[in-house]
Enzyme design. Structure first.
Site, mmCIF file in Angstrom:
data_model
loop_
_atom_site.group_PDB
_atom_site.id
_atom_site.type_symbol
_atom_site.label_atom_id
_atom_site.label_comp_id
_atom_site.label_asym_id
_atom_site.label_seq_id
_atom_site.Cartn_x
_atom_site.Cartn_y
_atom_site.Cartn_z
ATOM 1 N N THR A 39 5.253 -7.878 4.330
ATOM 2 C CA THR A 39 5.950 -9.034 3.749
ATOM 3 C C THR A 39 7.315 -8.629 3.199
ATOM 4 O OG1 THR A 39 4.643 -8.580 1.773
ATOM 5 C CG2 THR A 39 3.938 -10.445 3.120
ATOM 6 N N SER A 71 10.618 23.806 0.956
ATOM 7 C CA SER A 71 9.426 23.061 0.561
ATOM 8 C C SER A 71 8.208 23.951 0.692
ATOM 9 C CB SER A 71 9.301 21.843 1.476
ATOM 10 O OG SER A 71 7.965 21.439 1.553
ATOM 11 N N GLY A 128 0.857 12.214 6.112
ATOM 12 C CA GLY A 128 0.595 11.185 7.125
ATOM 13 C C GLY A 128 -0.443 10.172 6.692
ATOM 14 N N ALA A 129 -0.675 10.046 5.380
ATOM 15 C CA ALA A 129 -1.729 9.157 4.900
ATOM 16 C C ALA A 129 -1.204 7.757 4.601
ATOM 17 C CB ALA A 129 -2.369 9.746 3.649
ATOM 18 N N SER A 133 5.027 9.457 1.206
ATOM 19 C CA SER A 133 5.570 10.749 0.797
ATOM 20 C C SER A 133 7.075 10.817 1.056
ATOM 21 C CB SER A 133 4.846 11.899 1.486
ATOM 22 O OG SER A 133 4.793 11.677 2.857
ATOM 23 N N SER A 134 7.582 10.153 2.096
ATOM 24 C CA SER A 134 9.024 10.254 2.344
ATOM 25 C C SER A 134 9.820 9.503 1.265
ATOM 26 C CB SER A 134 9.403 9.795 3.745
ATOM 27 O OG SER A 134 8.805 8.569 4.037
ATOM 28 N N GLU A 166 17.056 5.951 4.160
ATOM 29 C CA GLU A 166 16.012 5.968 5.190
ATOM 30 C C GLU A 166 16.440 5.110 6.398
ATOM 31 O OE1 GLU A 166 12.288 6.727 4.049
ATOM 32 O OE2 GLU A 166 11.382 6.220 5.976
ATOM 33 N N ASP A 178 8.351 0.673 -0.648
ATOM 34 C CA ASP A 178 7.937 2.040 -0.988
ATOM 35 C C ASP A 178 8.875 2.665 -2.016
ATOM 36 O OD1 ASP A 178 6.178 1.460 0.983
ATOM 37 O OD2 ASP A 178 6.994 2.845 2.458
ATOM 38 N N TYR A 228 6.145 -0.455 14.419
ATOM 39 C CA TYR A 228 6.698 -1.090 13.207
ATOM 40 C C TYR A 228 7.946 -1.903 13.598
ATOM 41 C CZ TYR A 228 8.348 -1.422 8.335
ATOM 42 O OH TYR A 228 8.773 -1.865 7.102
HETATM 43 C C1 GLA Z 1 5.869 0.815 5.346
HETATM 44 C C2 GLA Z 1 7.309 0.436 5.015
HETATM 45 C C3 GLA Z 1 7.339 -0.642 3.923
HETATM 46 C C4 GLA Z 1 6.466 -1.844 4.292
HETATM 47 C C5 GLA Z 1 5.062 -1.367 4.727
HETATM 48 C C6 GLA Z 1 4.227 -2.501 5.245
HETATM 49 O O1 GLA Z 1 5.235 1.423 4.257
HETATM 50 O O2 GLA Z 1 8.021 1.568 4.576
HETATM 51 O O3 GLA Z 1 8.677 -1.059 3.712
HETATM 52 O O4 GLA Z 1 7.063 -2.632 5.287
HETATM 53 O O5 GLA Z 1 5.137 -0.370 5.727
HETATM 54 O O6 GLA Z 1 3.907 -3.387 4.231
#
Ligand code: GLA
Length: 399
Positions: A39, A71, A128-129, A133-134, A166, A178, A228
């Site tokens: 969303t 790292s 990768g979970a 993390s990024s 990003e 995020d 995505y």
């Molecule tokens: C990733 C993207 C977020 C968001 C989610 C889905 O985590 O980085 O911006 O779009 O997917 O809700």
């Protein structure tokens, strides 16, 4: 936390020899999203929370314009000059801090006045979970640089710059959720964020006797980014269809659940219609879910988590058999109030609300069903909801 810093200090000193007193340590969490998936880039609501797990950053500021990145999870050391920060795929993880520093420079901050030096990252988020993390690496870098420069940059502005880094430097077309939650999170609270205006409110998570359990599919990363981007363009197409029909919605989240029935004929394909339907109904849930958390209504919140997962599975098609296996197994365990995928999907993790006295049975049962169905193990985490990005004072870690 303190023991983690003590454990990694020798490796930092190997990488960057010198007095311990010069070192500064920062932390940014990962995030879990409780409601409102896909969303954010549609101008809607999200309901994430910052985790207690995340990224620690050790920095030794140095005079000049050289920056070095290392790292604990990668053997590579990346060396750069502040006047020529560039994306290169072989720089791996270092592209995230490089992108963040580059974005700060684009905004006019003179990093050579205090933010050059050695940056060392230690993460305890599972890789990768889908727990951001990024974003955690970007935001901790941006915050650290701002503190080293003594620049009072608002944490929300750091989040916006991290998203720009990003999008434009790393080249991943993510939304704002995020970075914003990693920067602005608050212990024991979820963050209700309207992604178009960036208006937000903290929502206490007052669910008595209930534990948040994360389950990582451990699915190897594949195609997350291209899928995505595909979803993003399908949403763009849905909006174009509405505009072509003379409707002036600024984004898909501006359509209410009631209005959706009236505009449903405007979409040019069945797929686009389903993508739009997910956004409209998911946005409705994310907008109103804070009320349920405030009232401590875990049962209804859990039902909405279920509905959210089903919508992400059937209408948005971003779950896949691993996430479906985890969610489906969770729904049938006694004491589980709700479970859904969290983050972008296509692998990554689920989040479940589980009655605290049922947590071990939950992990045992869901773990077994998952292994039988998928052929390898899922991993489970019970983590607290923590604060957003911050500096760890020397008193706290230098003893
Ligand atoms: C990733 C993207 C977020 C968001 C989610 C889905 O985590 O980085 O911006 O779009 O997917 O809700």
């Amino acid at each position: 936390m303190i023991s983690l810093i003590a454990e990694h200090l020798p490796a930092f000193l190997d990488f960057s020899p010198g007095p311990v007193e010069e070192i500064r340590v920062f932390f940014a969490p990962g995030r879990v999203n409780l409601m409102g998936e896909h969303t954010d880039y549609n101008g809607g609501y999200v309901l994430p929370a910052a985790l207690a797990l995340g990224t620690y950053l050790f920095v030794r500021p140095q005079p000049g314009s050289r920056v070095r990145f290392a790292s604990s999870s990668f053997s590579k050391v990346v060396d750069g000059q502040l006047d020529s920060l560039q994306y290169q795929s072989e720089q791996d993880f270092a592209n995230y801090p490089l992108g963040m520093l580059s974005e700060l420079q684009n905004k006019g901050y003179e990093l050579s006045k205090g933010a050059a030096g050695d940056y060392y990252f230690v993460g305890n988020l599972p890789h990768g979970a889908g727990l951001s993390s990024s974003a955690s690496v970007e935001v901790v870098t941006g915050y650290a640089a701002s503190r080293l420069l003594n620049a009072l940059i608002d944490k929300a502005d750091i989040a916006v710059m991290a998203q720009a880094a990003e999008n434009h430097f790393v080249g991943v077309n993510c939304g704002i959720m995020d970075q914003f939650s990693v920067a602005m999170g608050k212990a024991h609270h979820a963050l209700s964020l309207q992604c178009d205006t960036l208006e937000y409110a903290y929502v206490p998570i007052a669910l008595e006797g209930v534990t948040l359990v994360l389950a990582n599919t451990n699915k190897p990363h594949s195609l997350v980014e291209s899928k995505y981007n595909e979803r993003r363009s399908e949403c763009d197409r849905a909006l174009e269809d509405l505009h072509r029909a003379g409707l002036t919605y600024p984004n898909l989240a501006a359509i209410s659940v009631e209005e959706f029935a009236q505009v449903v004929q405007c979409f040019s394909s069945e797929v686009v219609r389903r993508r739009a339907r997910h956004v409209v109904f998911e946005n409705h849930r994310a907008k109103h879910a804070p009320r349920l958390l405030e009232q401590g209504d875990a049962a209804t919140f859990g039902q909405w988590m279920h509905d959210s997962h089903v919508s992400l599975r059937d209408d948005y098609e971003v779950t896949g058999e691993e996430l479906d296996a985890l969610a489906q197994a969770a729904w049938s365990v006694p004491g589980c109030l709700g479970s859904r995928m969290t983050g972008a999907g296509f692998g990554g993790s689920t989040v479940s609300l589980v009655r605290t006295d049922c947590v071990s049975d939950f992990m045992e049962t869901v773990g077994r069903v998952y292994r039988e169905r998928i052929g390898y193990d899922a991993s489970f985490y019970q983590t607290d909801i923590g604060d957003g990005v911050r500096e760890l004072t020397k008193e706290a870690w230098l003893s």
